[in-house]
Design an enzyme around this catalytic site. Sequence first.
Site: not given
Ligand code: PEP
Length: 259
Positions: A10-12, A97, A99, A169, A175, A215, A236-237
Amino acid sequence: MARRPFVGGNWKMNTDRTSGAALVAALVAGCGDLAEGVEIVVFPPFPYLDLVRRSLGESEISLGGQDLSNDANGALTGEVSAEMLLDSGAQWVLVGHSERRQRMGECDALVADKLLMALESGLSSVLCVGETLEQREAGSSSRVISAQIVSALDHVHPAQFQRVVVAYEPIWAIGTGVVASPQDAADAHAAIRDALTSRYDSALARETRVVYGGSLAPGNAKALFAQPGVDGGLVGGASLKAPDFLSICSAAAFGVAAR
Ligand code: PEP
Protein backbone atom coordinates in the site's frame (compact mmCIF):
# COMPACT_ATOMS: atom_id res chain seq x y z
CA MET A 1 -6.12 -26.98 0.59
CA ALA A 2 -3.16 -24.79 1.59
CA ARG A 3 -3.84 -21.07 1.48
CA ARG A 4 -1.67 -19.19 -1.03
CA PRO A 5 0.26 -16.45 0.79
CA PHE A 6 -0.67 -12.87 -0.10
CA VAL A 7 1.40 -9.69 0.22
CA GLY A 8 0.04 -6.25 -0.69
CA GLY A 9 2.06 -3.05 -0.98
CA ASN A 10 0.00 0.00 0.00
CA TRP A 11 1.90 3.01 -1.31
CA LYS A 12 -0.63 5.40 0.26
CA MET A 13 -0.13 9.06 -0.88
CA ASN A 14 3.53 8.51 -1.81
CA THR A 15 5.62 8.38 -4.99
CA ASP A 16 5.39 10.40 -8.18
CA ARG A 17 5.58 9.33 -11.84
CA THR A 18 9.34 8.90 -11.76
CA SER A 19 9.74 7.18 -8.39
CA GLY A 20 6.60 5.04 -8.93
CA ALA A 21 7.90 3.78 -12.27
CA ALA A 22 11.33 3.11 -10.76
CA LEU A 23 9.78 1.21 -7.85
CA VAL A 24 7.75 -1.03 -10.17
CA ALA A 25 10.73 -1.60 -12.43
CA ALA A 26 12.77 -2.74 -9.41
CA LEU A 27 9.94 -5.02 -8.23
CA VAL A 28 9.55 -6.61 -11.65
CA ALA A 29 13.31 -7.07 -12.04
CA GLY A 30 13.74 -8.50 -8.55
CA CYS A 31 10.61 -10.62 -8.37
CA GLY A 32 11.92 -13.61 -10.35
CA ASP A 33 9.62 -16.58 -9.76
CA LEU A 34 8.57 -15.32 -6.30
CA ALA A 35 5.04 -14.63 -7.54
CA GLU A 36 4.58 -18.35 -8.13
CA GLY A 37 4.62 -18.89 -4.37
CA VAL A 38 2.95 -15.71 -3.16
CA GLU A 39 0.24 -13.49 -4.61
CA ILE A 40 1.73 -9.99 -4.82
CA VAL A 41 -0.39 -6.87 -5.34
CA VAL A 42 0.70 -3.22 -5.43
CA PHE A 43 -1.70 -0.40 -4.54
CA PRO A 44 -0.36 2.86 -6.03
CA PRO A 45 -2.16 6.22 -5.85
CA PHE A 46 -5.03 6.56 -8.37
CA PRO A 47 -3.23 8.89 -10.83
CA TYR A 48 -0.48 6.31 -11.35
CA LEU A 49 -2.59 3.19 -11.84
CA ASP A 50 -2.20 3.22 -15.61
CA LEU A 51 1.51 4.00 -15.43
CA VAL A 52 2.07 1.15 -12.98
CA ARG A 53 -0.08 -1.22 -15.02
CA ARG A 54 2.04 -0.54 -18.08
CA SER A 55 5.27 -0.89 -16.10
CA LEU A 56 4.11 -4.23 -14.69
CA GLY A 57 3.77 -5.54 -18.26
CA GLU A 58 3.56 -9.33 -18.25
CA SER A 59 4.70 -9.59 -14.63
CA GLU A 60 2.70 -11.79 -12.26
CA ILE A 61 2.38 -8.85 -9.84
CA SER A 62 -1.21 -7.56 -9.72
CA LEU A 63 -2.58 -4.06 -9.38
CA GLY A 64 -5.07 -2.61 -6.91
CA GLY A 65 -6.72 0.68 -5.97
CA GLN A 66 -6.50 2.10 -2.46
CA ASP A 67 -10.21 2.97 -2.21
CA LEU A 68 -13.41 3.11 -4.25
CA SER A 69 -16.77 4.85 -4.19
CA ASN A 70 -19.80 2.99 -2.90
CA ASP A 71 -21.70 4.47 -5.86
CA ALA A 72 -21.44 3.21 -9.42
CA ASN A 73 -21.12 6.65 -11.10
CA GLY A 74 -22.57 10.16 -11.14
CA ALA A 75 -22.10 13.60 -9.68
CA LEU A 76 -19.59 12.72 -6.96
CA THR A 77 -16.64 15.07 -7.29
CA GLY A 78 -13.32 13.42 -6.52
CA GLU A 79 -14.66 9.89 -6.22
CA VAL A 80 -13.35 6.86 -8.12
CA SER A 81 -15.68 4.03 -9.13
CA ALA A 82 -15.13 0.29 -9.22
CA GLU A 83 -15.54 0.37 -13.02
CA MET A 84 -12.82 3.02 -13.30
CA LEU A 85 -10.47 0.82 -11.29
CA LEU A 86 -11.22 -2.18 -13.50
CA ASP A 87 -10.82 0.00 -16.60
CA SER A 88 -7.38 1.07 -15.33
CA GLY A 89 -6.27 -2.54 -14.99
CA ALA A 90 -6.84 -3.02 -11.26
CA GLN A 91 -8.11 -6.37 -10.03
CA TRP A 92 -7.97 -5.50 -6.33
CA VAL A 93 -9.09 -2.72 -4.00
CA LEU A 94 -8.48 -1.93 -0.32
CA VAL A 95 -11.59 -1.38 1.78
CA GLY A 96 -11.87 -0.20 5.37
CA HIS A 97 -8.28 0.93 5.87
CA SER A 98 -8.00 2.55 9.31
CA GLU A 99 -6.65 5.78 7.79
CA ARG A 100 -9.92 6.11 5.90
CA ARG A 101 -12.01 5.02 8.86
CA GLN A 102 -10.27 7.47 11.21
CA ARG A 103 -9.21 10.41 9.06
CA MET A 104 -11.98 10.39 6.44
CA GLY A 105 -14.69 9.33 8.88
CA GLU A 106 -15.67 6.11 7.09
CA CYS A 107 -18.15 4.22 9.27
CA ASP A 108 -18.84 0.48 9.27
CA ALA A 109 -21.93 0.92 7.07
CA LEU A 110 -19.94 2.76 4.39
CA VAL A 111 -17.19 0.13 4.53
CA ALA A 112 -19.85 -2.57 4.02
CA ASP A 113 -21.32 -0.69 1.02
CA LYS A 114 -17.89 -0.22 -0.54
CA LEU A 115 -17.02 -3.89 -0.10
CA LEU A 116 -20.26 -4.96 -1.73
CA MET A 117 -19.74 -2.53 -4.63
CA ALA A 118 -16.21 -3.90 -5.16
CA LEU A 119 -17.29 -7.53 -5.15
CA GLU A 120 -20.40 -7.03 -7.26
CA SER A 121 -18.28 -5.20 -9.84
CA GLY A 122 -15.84 -8.11 -10.08
CA LEU A 123 -12.96 -6.70 -8.05
CA SER A 124 -11.22 -8.70 -5.34
CA SER A 125 -10.82 -6.88 -2.07
CA VAL A 126 -8.62 -6.59 0.98
CA LEU A 127 -10.90 -5.86 3.93
CA CYS A 128 -8.94 -4.12 6.71
CA VAL A 129 -9.94 -4.46 10.35
CA GLY A 130 -8.17 -3.61 13.58
CA GLU A 131 -8.46 -2.09 17.00
CA THR A 132 -7.15 1.16 18.51
CA LEU A 133 -4.65 1.21 21.37
CA GLU A 134 -7.43 2.19 23.80
CA GLN A 135 -9.56 -0.74 22.70
CA ARG A 136 -6.58 -3.08 23.04
CA GLU A 137 -5.80 -1.78 26.53
CA ALA A 138 -9.45 -2.21 27.50
CA GLY A 139 -9.21 -5.88 26.47
CA SER A 140 -11.77 -5.51 23.69
CA SER A 141 -9.61 -6.25 20.62
CA SER A 142 -11.43 -9.47 19.64
CA ARG A 143 -14.85 -7.93 20.15
CA VAL A 144 -13.98 -4.88 18.02
CA ILE A 145 -12.48 -6.93 15.19
CA SER A 146 -15.39 -9.37 15.17
CA ALA A 147 -17.92 -6.52 15.04
CA GLN A 148 -16.06 -4.98 12.08
CA ILE A 149 -16.11 -8.34 10.27
CA VAL A 150 -19.79 -9.00 10.96
CA SER A 151 -20.79 -5.52 9.81
CA ALA A 152 -18.66 -5.52 6.64
CA LEU A 153 -19.86 -8.95 5.52
CA ASP A 154 -23.52 -8.56 6.34
CA HIS A 155 -24.65 -8.64 2.69
CA VAL A 156 -21.70 -10.51 1.18
CA HIS A 157 -22.63 -13.88 -0.30
CA PRO A 158 -20.22 -16.79 0.38
CA ALA A 159 -19.33 -17.03 -3.32
CA GLN A 160 -18.39 -13.33 -3.34
CA PHE A 161 -16.48 -13.68 -0.10
CA GLN A 162 -14.03 -16.04 -1.80
CA ARG A 163 -12.56 -12.90 -3.42
CA VAL A 164 -11.83 -11.28 -0.05
CA VAL A 165 -8.55 -11.26 1.86
CA VAL A 166 -8.91 -10.02 5.43
CA ALA A 167 -6.09 -7.81 6.77
CA TYR A 168 -5.65 -7.58 10.53
CA GLU A 169 -4.16 -4.13 11.00
CA PRO A 170 -3.94 -3.05 14.64
CA ILE A 171 -4.12 0.75 14.46
CA TRP A 172 -1.42 1.14 17.11
CA ALA A 173 1.01 -0.71 14.83
CA ILE A 174 0.38 1.19 11.58
CA GLY A 175 3.24 3.46 10.64
CA THR A 176 4.46 3.53 14.25
CA GLY A 177 7.37 1.10 14.10
CA VAL A 178 5.61 -0.86 16.86
CA VAL A 179 4.80 -4.31 15.52
CA ALA A 180 2.33 -6.80 17.00
CA SER A 181 4.02 -9.80 18.58
CA PRO A 182 3.58 -13.08 16.70
CA GLN A 183 1.29 -14.23 19.53
CA ASP A 184 -0.84 -11.03 19.33
CA ALA A 185 -1.22 -11.58 15.60
CA ALA A 186 -2.02 -15.27 16.03
CA ASP A 187 -4.72 -14.46 18.61
CA ALA A 188 -6.30 -11.77 16.45
CA HIS A 189 -6.23 -13.98 13.35
CA ALA A 190 -7.91 -16.76 15.33
CA ALA A 191 -10.61 -14.28 16.44
CA ILE A 192 -11.12 -13.29 12.79
CA ARG A 193 -11.52 -16.94 11.74
CA ASP A 194 -14.01 -17.47 14.59
CA ALA A 195 -16.04 -14.49 13.34
CA LEU A 196 -15.90 -15.88 9.78
CA THR A 197 -17.06 -19.27 11.03
CA SER A 198 -20.05 -17.64 12.73
CA ARG A 199 -20.85 -15.58 9.62
CA TYR A 200 -20.29 -18.39 7.08
CA ASP A 201 -18.89 -21.77 8.12
CA SER A 202 -15.64 -23.31 9.29
CA ALA A 203 -14.65 -24.50 5.81
CA LEU A 204 -14.84 -21.01 4.34
CA ALA A 205 -13.10 -19.56 7.40
CA ARG A 206 -10.28 -22.08 6.93
CA GLU A 207 -9.90 -21.24 3.23
CA THR A 208 -9.79 -17.46 3.78
CA ARG A 209 -6.48 -15.69 3.70
CA VAL A 210 -5.95 -13.49 6.73
CA VAL A 211 -2.85 -11.28 6.55
CA TYR A 212 -1.13 -9.00 9.05
CA GLY A 213 -0.40 -5.28 8.58
CA GLY A 214 1.38 -2.80 10.83
CA SER A 215 5.08 -1.86 10.67
CA LEU A 216 5.99 -5.03 8.77
CA ALA A 217 9.67 -5.05 7.85
CA PRO A 218 12.21 -7.59 6.60
CA GLY A 219 13.39 -8.12 10.19
CA ASN A 220 10.01 -9.04 11.69
CA ALA A 221 8.11 -10.67 8.80
CA LYS A 222 9.55 -14.16 9.22
CA ALA A 223 8.42 -14.57 12.84
CA LEU A 224 4.92 -13.29 12.04
CA PHE A 225 4.52 -15.50 8.97
CA ALA A 226 5.60 -18.55 10.98
CA GLN A 227 2.28 -18.31 12.88
CA PRO A 228 -0.15 -20.88 11.45
CA GLY A 229 -2.98 -18.37 10.94
CA VAL A 230 -0.92 -15.58 9.36
CA ASP A 231 -1.01 -15.87 5.55
CA GLY A 232 1.10 -12.88 4.54
CA GLY A 233 0.95 -9.14 4.97
CA LEU A 234 -0.32 -5.72 3.99
CA VAL A 235 2.72 -3.47 3.89
CA GLY A 236 2.80 0.32 4.05
CA GLY A 237 6.15 2.05 4.58
CA ALA A 238 8.32 -0.92 3.64
CA SER A 239 6.49 -1.34 0.32
CA LEU A 240 8.16 1.85 -0.93
CA LYS A 241 11.59 0.18 -0.93
CA ALA A 242 11.78 -2.63 -3.48
CA PRO A 243 14.39 -4.73 -1.62
CA ASP A 244 12.42 -4.55 1.65
CA PHE A 245 9.11 -5.35 -0.02
CA LEU A 246 10.60 -8.27 -1.96
CA SER A 247 12.22 -9.57 1.21
CA ILE A 248 8.79 -9.55 2.94
CA CYS A 249 7.27 -11.31 -0.09
CA SER A 250 10.00 -13.91 0.10
CA ALA A 251 9.41 -14.40 3.85
CA ALA A 252 5.74 -15.02 3.07
CA ALA A 253 6.45 -17.43 0.21
CA PHE A 254 8.91 -19.53 2.18
CA GLY A 255 7.61 -19.00 5.73
CA VAL A 256 4.01 -19.91 5.01
CA ALA A 257 5.02 -22.91 2.86
CA ALA A 258 7.45 -24.22 5.49
CA ARG A 259 5.12 -24.41 8.46
C1 PEP B 1 -0.85 0.06 6.32
O1 PEP B 1 -1.15 1.23 6.40
O2 PEP B 1 -1.61 -0.74 5.73
C2 PEP B 1 0.39 -0.38 6.94
C3 PEP B 1 0.48 -1.62 7.29
O3 PEP B 1 1.36 0.59 7.11
P1 PEP B 1 2.82 0.37 7.74
O4 PEP B 1 3.37 -0.91 7.15
O5 PEP B 1 3.59 1.57 7.31
O6 PEP B 1 2.65 0.27 9.21
